[in-house]
Scaffold this motif. Structure first.
Motif, PDB file in Angstrom:
ATOM      1  N   ALA A  25      -7.713 -19.339   3.247  1.00  0.00           N
ATOM      2  CA  ALA A  25      -7.861 -19.613   4.605  1.00  0.00           C
ATOM      3  C   ALA A  25      -7.073 -20.063   5.449  1.00  0.00           C
ATOM      4  CB  ALA A  25      -9.448 -21.052   4.543  1.00  0.00           C
ATOM      5  N   ALA A  26      -6.218 -20.572   5.295  1.00  0.00           N
ATOM      6  CA  ALA A  26      -5.417 -20.538   6.437  1.00  0.00           C
ATOM      7  C   ALA A  26      -4.426 -19.777   6.604  1.00  0.00           C
ATOM      8  CB  ALA A  26      -4.320 -22.449   6.382  1.00  0.00           C
ATOM      9  N   HIS A  27      -4.356 -18.915   5.727  1.00  0.00           N
ATOM     10  CA  HIS A  27      -3.449 -17.729   5.653  1.00  0.00           C
ATOM     11  C   HIS A  27      -3.726 -16.614   6.423  1.00  0.00           C
ATOM     12  CE1 HIS A  27      -0.846 -14.712   4.296  1.00  0.00           C
ATOM     13  NE2 HIS A  27      -1.273 -13.566   4.146  1.00  0.00           N
ATOM     14  N   ASN A  28      -5.473 -17.252   6.557  1.00  0.00           N
ATOM     15  CA  ASN A  28      -5.755 -15.779   7.286  1.00  0.00           C
ATOM     16  C   ASN A  28      -6.980 -15.638   8.961  1.00  0.00           C
ATOM     17  OD1 ASN A  28      -6.338 -13.613   5.555  1.00  0.00           O
ATOM     18  ND2 ASN A  28      -6.314 -14.853   4.252  1.00  0.00           N
ATOM     19  N   ARG A  29      -6.709 -17.565   8.715  1.00  0.00           N
ATOM     20  CA  ARG A  29      -7.118 -18.532   9.951  1.00  0.00           C
ATOM     21  C   ARG A  29      -6.676 -18.653  10.703  1.00  0.00           C
ATOM     22  NH1 ARG A  29     -13.356 -18.684  11.382  1.00  0.00           N
ATOM     23  NH2 ARG A  29     -12.232 -19.914  13.103  1.00  0.00           N
ATOM     24  N   LEU A  30      -5.692 -19.582  11.663  1.00  0.00           N
ATOM     25  CA  LEU A  30      -5.540 -20.058  12.490  1.00  0.00           C
ATOM     26  C   LEU A  30      -6.448 -21.673  12.083  1.00  0.00           C
ATOM     27  CD1 LEU A  30      -2.917 -21.480  13.843  1.00  0.00           C
ATOM     28  CD2 LEU A  30      -4.361 -20.754  15.958  1.00  0.00           C
ATOM     29  N   VAL A  31      -5.531 -23.019  11.023  1.00  0.00           N
ATOM     30  CA  VAL A  31      -5.974 -24.073  10.981  1.00  0.00           C
ATOM     31  C   VAL A  31      -4.843 -25.231  11.657  1.00  0.00           C
ATOM     32  CG1 VAL A  31      -6.301 -25.061   9.006  1.00  0.00           C
ATOM     33  CG2 VAL A  31      -7.155 -22.973   8.645  1.00  0.00           C
ATOM     34  N   THR A  32      -5.499 -25.869  12.554  1.00  0.00           N
ATOM     35  CA  THR A  32      -4.858 -27.224  13.203  1.00  0.00           C
ATOM     36  C   THR A  32      -5.369 -28.145  12.432  1.00  0.00           C
ATOM     37  OG1 THR A  32      -6.418 -27.029  14.814  1.00  0.00           O
ATOM     38  CG2 THR A  32      -4.898 -25.424  15.244  1.00  0.00           C
ATOM     39  N   TRP A  33      -5.790 -28.242  11.577  1.00  0.00           N
ATOM     40  CA  TRP A  33      -6.132 -29.289  10.686  1.00  0.00           C
ATOM     41  C   TRP A  33      -5.997 -29.505   9.463  1.00  0.00           C
ATOM     42  CZ3 TRP A  33      -9.669 -25.990  12.545  1.00  0.00           C
ATOM     43  CH2 TRP A  33     -10.359 -24.961  10.990  1.00  0.00           C
ATOM     44  N   ASN A  34      -5.612 -30.585   8.404  1.00  0.00           N
ATOM     45  CA  ASN A  34      -5.479 -30.825   7.339  1.00  0.00           C
ATOM     46  C   ASN A  34      -6.359 -31.547   6.537  1.00  0.00           C
ATOM     47  OD1 ASN A  34      -2.016 -30.980   8.447  1.00  0.00           O
ATOM     48  ND2 ASN A  34      -2.810 -32.798   9.083  1.00  0.00           N
ATOM     49  N   GLY A  35      -5.681 -32.041   5.458  1.00  0.00           N
ATOM     50  CA  GLY A  35      -7.110 -31.974   4.301  1.00  0.00           C
ATOM     51  C   GLY A  35      -7.728 -31.448   3.215  1.00  0.00           C
ATOM     52  N   ASN A  36      -8.186 -31.681   2.636  1.00  0.00           N
ATOM     53  CA  ASN A  36      -8.894 -31.179   1.507  1.00  0.00           C
ATOM     54  C   ASN A  36     -10.380 -29.814   1.827  1.00  0.00           C
ATOM     55  OD1 ASN A  36      -7.077 -32.104  -0.896  1.00  0.00           O
ATOM     56  ND2 ASN A  36      -8.300 -34.230  -0.923  1.00  0.00           N
ATOM     57  N   ALA A  37     -10.535 -28.895   1.058  1.00  0.00           N
ATOM     58  CA  ALA A  37     -11.584 -28.322   1.362  1.00  0.00           C
ATOM     59  C   ALA A  37     -13.109 -29.082   2.152  1.00  0.00           C
ATOM     60  CB  ALA A  37     -11.276 -26.733   0.212  1.00  0.00           C
TER      61      ALA A  37
END
Length: 155
Positions: free
Chosen positions: A62-74
């Motif tokens: 998901a983070a490879h395909n969207r810019l994710v700026t947060w952490n944590g489990n799904a």
């Protein structure tokens, strides 16, 4: 005696060898087949977004395909995205990250995927680690989906 000494050396060095290999695997760049990206992922850079999530997991995909700026489990992604000021919704849309509730069909850590198509009674996701670790797959899911906790739409 020689065999015993060699065996002890191997046993003592095994964690370092395995740890080094695992660290190298996590840090190495990963090539992902474009055939798993069934939709037009125009928002994704050619090599995907760099991210710190472990390769092979749904969060990495998901983070490879969207810019994710947060952490944590799904399971925590909706709350963690909201805490960063990112919009969330209850409806699927192309490019959205779908966050699944933990338990049921998914693990205690939850699951995330990218929505690649939406129809009136279903949606299609691109995901990793479902059903196989490290492999991107797609599947169609009936809508409404009681296992979806929510969506993080493409902004």
């Amino acid at each position: 005696m020689k065999v015993l000494v060699v065996s002890v050396c191997l046993v003592l060095s095994f964690p370092a060898v395995v740890g080094s290999a695992a660290g190298a695997l996590a840090a190495a760049p990963h090539t992902v087949s474009t055939e798993t990206k069934t939709a037009d992922f125009r928002w994704v850079p050619p090599d995907g977004y760099p991210n710190h999530f472990p390769f092979g997991q749904c969060t990495w995909w998901a983070a490879h395909n969207r810019l994710v700026t947060w952490n944590g489990n799904a399971r925590d992604w909706l709350a963690n995205a909201q805490a960063r000021g990112v919009a969330t919704t209850g409806l699927p849309s192309v490019g959205a990250i779908v966050v699944y509730r933990p338990g049921g069909t998914y693990s205690a850590y939850g699951h995330v995927a990218i929505v690649v198509a939406v129809a009136p009674t279903s949606y299609i996701v691109s995901e990793m680690n479902a059903p196989q670790w490290g492999k991107g797959t797609t599947r169609q899911i009936r809508w409404p989906d009681p296992e979806a906790a929510g969506f993080i739409p493409l902004q």
